[in-house]
Design an enzyme around this catalytic site. Structure first.
Site, PDB file in Angstrom:
ATOM      1  N   LYS A   8       0.824  -1.203   0.000  1.00 19.38           N
ATOM      2  CA  LYS A   8       0.000   0.000   0.000  1.00 19.38           C
ATOM      3  C   LYS A   8       0.864   1.261   0.000  1.00 19.38           C
ATOM      4  O   LYS A   8       1.815   1.370   0.771  1.00 19.38           O
ATOM      5  CB  LYS A   8      -0.885  -0.015   1.252  1.00 19.38           C
ATOM      6  CG  LYS A   8      -1.813   1.183   1.374  1.00 19.38           C
ATOM      7  CD  LYS A   8      -2.640   1.091   2.653  1.00 19.38           C
ATOM      8  CE  LYS A   8      -3.566   2.285   2.770  1.00 19.38           C
ATOM      9  NZ  LYS A   8      -4.360   2.243   4.011  1.00 19.38           N
ATOM     10  N   CYS A  20      -0.057  -0.151   6.188  1.00 15.80           N
ATOM     11  CA  CYS A  20      -0.665  -1.480   6.202  1.00 15.80           C
ATOM     12  C   CYS A  20       0.197  -2.416   7.049  1.00 15.80           C
ATOM     13  O   CYS A  20       1.305  -2.766   6.639  1.00 15.80           O
ATOM     14  CB  CYS A  20      -0.793  -2.008   4.775  1.00 15.80           C
ATOM     15  SG  CYS A  20      -1.227  -3.755   4.689  1.00 15.80           S
ATOM     16  N   LYS A  47      -6.931   2.158  -7.752  1.00 15.62           N
ATOM     17  CA  LYS A  47      -6.093   1.008  -8.103  1.00 15.62           C
ATOM     18  C   LYS A  47      -5.805   0.958  -9.602  1.00 15.62           C
ATOM     19  O   LYS A  47      -6.723   0.962 -10.413  1.00 15.62           O
ATOM     20  CB  LYS A  47      -6.774  -0.304  -7.674  1.00 15.62           C
ATOM     21  CG  LYS A  47      -7.025  -0.384  -6.186  1.00 15.62           C
ATOM     22  CD  LYS A  47      -7.704  -1.683  -5.793  1.00 15.62           C
ATOM     23  CE  LYS A  47      -8.017  -1.703  -4.306  1.00 15.62           C
ATOM     24  NZ  LYS A  47      -9.314  -1.137  -3.964  1.00 15.62           N
ATOM     25  N   VAL A  60      -3.574  -6.055  -0.864  1.00 11.49           N
ATOM     26  CA  VAL A  60      -2.121  -6.081  -0.656  1.00 11.49           C
ATOM     27  C   VAL A  60      -1.874  -6.733   0.714  1.00 11.49           C
ATOM     28  O   VAL A  60      -2.767  -6.721   1.552  1.00 11.49           O
ATOM     29  CB  VAL A  60      -1.508  -4.655  -0.672  1.00 11.49           C
ATOM     30  CG1 VAL A  60      -1.512  -4.080  -2.055  1.00 11.49           C
ATOM     31  CG2 VAL A  60      -2.194  -3.733   0.324  1.00 11.49           C
ATOM     32  N   SER A  73      -0.912 -12.281   3.665  1.00 13.73           N
ATOM     33  CA  SER A  73       0.380 -12.239   4.372  1.00 13.73           C
ATOM     34  C   SER A  73       0.694 -13.564   5.068  1.00 13.73           C
ATOM     35  O   SER A  73       1.863 -13.954   5.146  1.00 13.73           O
ATOM     36  CB  SER A  73       0.423 -11.070   5.362  1.00 13.73           C
ATOM     37  OG  SER A  73      -0.522 -11.224   6.386  1.00 13.73           O
ATOM     38  N   HIS A 159       0.760   0.488  15.210  1.00 16.31           N
ATOM     39  CA  HIS A 159      -0.487   1.173  14.851  1.00 16.31           C
ATOM     40  C   HIS A 159      -1.276   1.521  16.107  1.00 16.31           C
ATOM     41  O   HIS A 159      -1.818   2.628  16.230  1.00 16.31           O
ATOM     42  CB  HIS A 159      -1.328   0.291  13.927  1.00 16.31           C
ATOM     43  CG  HIS A 159      -0.925   0.398  12.497  1.00 16.31           C
ATOM     44  ND1 HIS A 159      -1.763   0.866  11.506  1.00 16.31           N
ATOM     45  CD2 HIS A 159       0.233   0.095  11.865  1.00 16.31           C
ATOM     46  CE1 HIS A 159      -1.127   0.856  10.346  1.00 16.31           C
ATOM     47  NE2 HIS A 159       0.084   0.384  10.539  1.00 16.31           N
ATOM     48  N   TRP A 206      -6.116   5.754   9.632  1.00 18.76           N
ATOM     49  CA  TRP A 206      -7.194   5.371  10.568  1.00 18.76           C
ATOM     50  C   TRP A 206      -8.300   6.412  10.652  1.00 18.76           C
ATOM     51  O   TRP A 206      -9.423   6.095  11.055  1.00 18.76           O
ATOM     52  CB  TRP A 206      -6.611   5.129  11.973  1.00 18.76           C
ATOM     53  CG  TRP A 206      -5.886   3.825  12.062  1.00 18.76           C
ATOM     54  CD1 TRP A 206      -4.531   3.640  12.098  1.00 18.76           C
ATOM     55  CD2 TRP A 206      -6.462   2.516  12.092  1.00 18.76           C
ATOM     56  NE1 TRP A 206      -4.236   2.289  12.170  1.00 18.76           N
ATOM     57  CE2 TRP A 206      -5.386   1.582  12.158  1.00 18.76           C
ATOM     58  CE3 TRP A 206      -7.766   2.031  12.074  1.00 18.76           C
ATOM     59  CZ2 TRP A 206      -5.598   0.201  12.195  1.00 18.76           C
ATOM     60  CZ3 TRP A 206      -7.968   0.645  12.123  1.00 18.76           C
ATOM     61  CH2 TRP A 206      -6.893  -0.244  12.179  1.00 18.76           C
ATOM     62  N   LYS A 209     -11.882   5.660   9.517  1.00 15.14           N
ATOM     63  CA  LYS A 209     -12.542   4.593  10.291  1.00 15.14           C
ATOM     64  C   LYS A 209     -12.996   5.124  11.645  1.00 15.14           C
ATOM     65  O   LYS A 209     -14.048   4.768  12.160  1.00 15.14           O
ATOM     66  CB  LYS A 209     -11.607   3.398  10.473  1.00 15.14           C
ATOM     67  CG  LYS A 209     -11.148   2.789   9.138  1.00 15.14           C
ATOM     68  CD  LYS A 209     -10.123   1.688   9.343  1.00 15.14           C
ATOM     69  CE  LYS A 209      -9.616   1.143   8.027  1.00 15.14           C
ATOM     70  NZ  LYS A 209      -8.618   1.995   7.371  1.00 15.14           N
TER      71      LYS A 209
END
Length: 212
Positions: A8, A20, A47, A60, A73, A159, A206, A209
């Site tokens: 990202k 990310c 994208k 991703v 991942s 984060h 963030w 959100k």
């Protein structure tokens, strides 16, 4: 030959690594194993077509192994361990789920608008459980050596520290000294400093959100 990886890009900064934790987990694995890689930064809010062709769901990270692009991942880290076994980052199975509920508890608390909904205590409980585990084991989850579970949890704690500090003025309780030492140990590694995202990009990532 360098492995190609798509990660990202930062919101509003297309040539800077974005926020990310799952991308950072893979980058940490590559760095710890000293695997050369080529970084492709992807603007996830617009994208590009070439990216959708290799990652139809638009997710991703994706890494190219032998001409095949692989997503997720968990899968990528497993494949890196198989292909590049030295140094081993395998986590013993009994430690694989330590700290696994922290990220979910963090996101719930971060989005919470009700101080009495128990979300803060739920996060403290998960961090306390990690602290207890580290007390008997540390400095890392599986003992002396860093393993895959730490490389997954480290970016999430990064984060948590930045987002809760910014949006809630909240910090990990001082009494959880083992967690604090654990975060310091991971955040100060060369691999982490090379792959960490700037604080402002974590906050920007963030914000939508939190304000939803």
């Amino acid at each position: 030959m360098a492995l190609e990886i798509c990660v990202k890009a930062a919101a509003g900064a297309p040539d800077v690594l974005g926020d990310c934790p799952f991308c950072q987990r893979v980058l940490l694995t590559l760095e710890e194993k000293k695997v050369p890689y080529k970084l492709n930064l992807v603007n996830l809010s617009d994208k590009p077509q070439w990216f959708l062709e290799i990652s139809p769901e638009g997710k991703v990270p994706v890494v190219k192994f032998d001409d095949k692009w692989v997503a997720d991942s968990d899968v990528i880290v497993g494949m890196l361990e198989d292909k590049y076994p030295e140094p081993s980052l395998k986590t013993p199975p009994e430690f694989a789920s330590v700290g696994s509920k922290i990220f979910g508890a963090f996101v719930t608390f971060l989005k919470s608008k009700d101080a009495n909904d128990g979300s803060e205590q739920a996060l403290v409980n998960e961090l306390t459980a990690l602290d207890e585990h580290l007390k008997g084991c540390g400095p890392f989850i599986a003992g002396e050596k860093i393993t895959a579970v730490d490389l997954g949890l480290g970016p999430k704690l990064y984060h948590l520290q930045i987002a809760l500090g910014h949006f809630k003025k909240w910090t990990v309780p001082e009494s959880l000294t083992n967690v604090h030492n654990y975060m310091k140990a991971i955040f100060s590694r060369d691999s982490f400093m090379k792959t960490q995202v700037a604080k402002e990009h974590v906050i920007a990532g963030w914000a939508p959100k939190v304000n939803a």
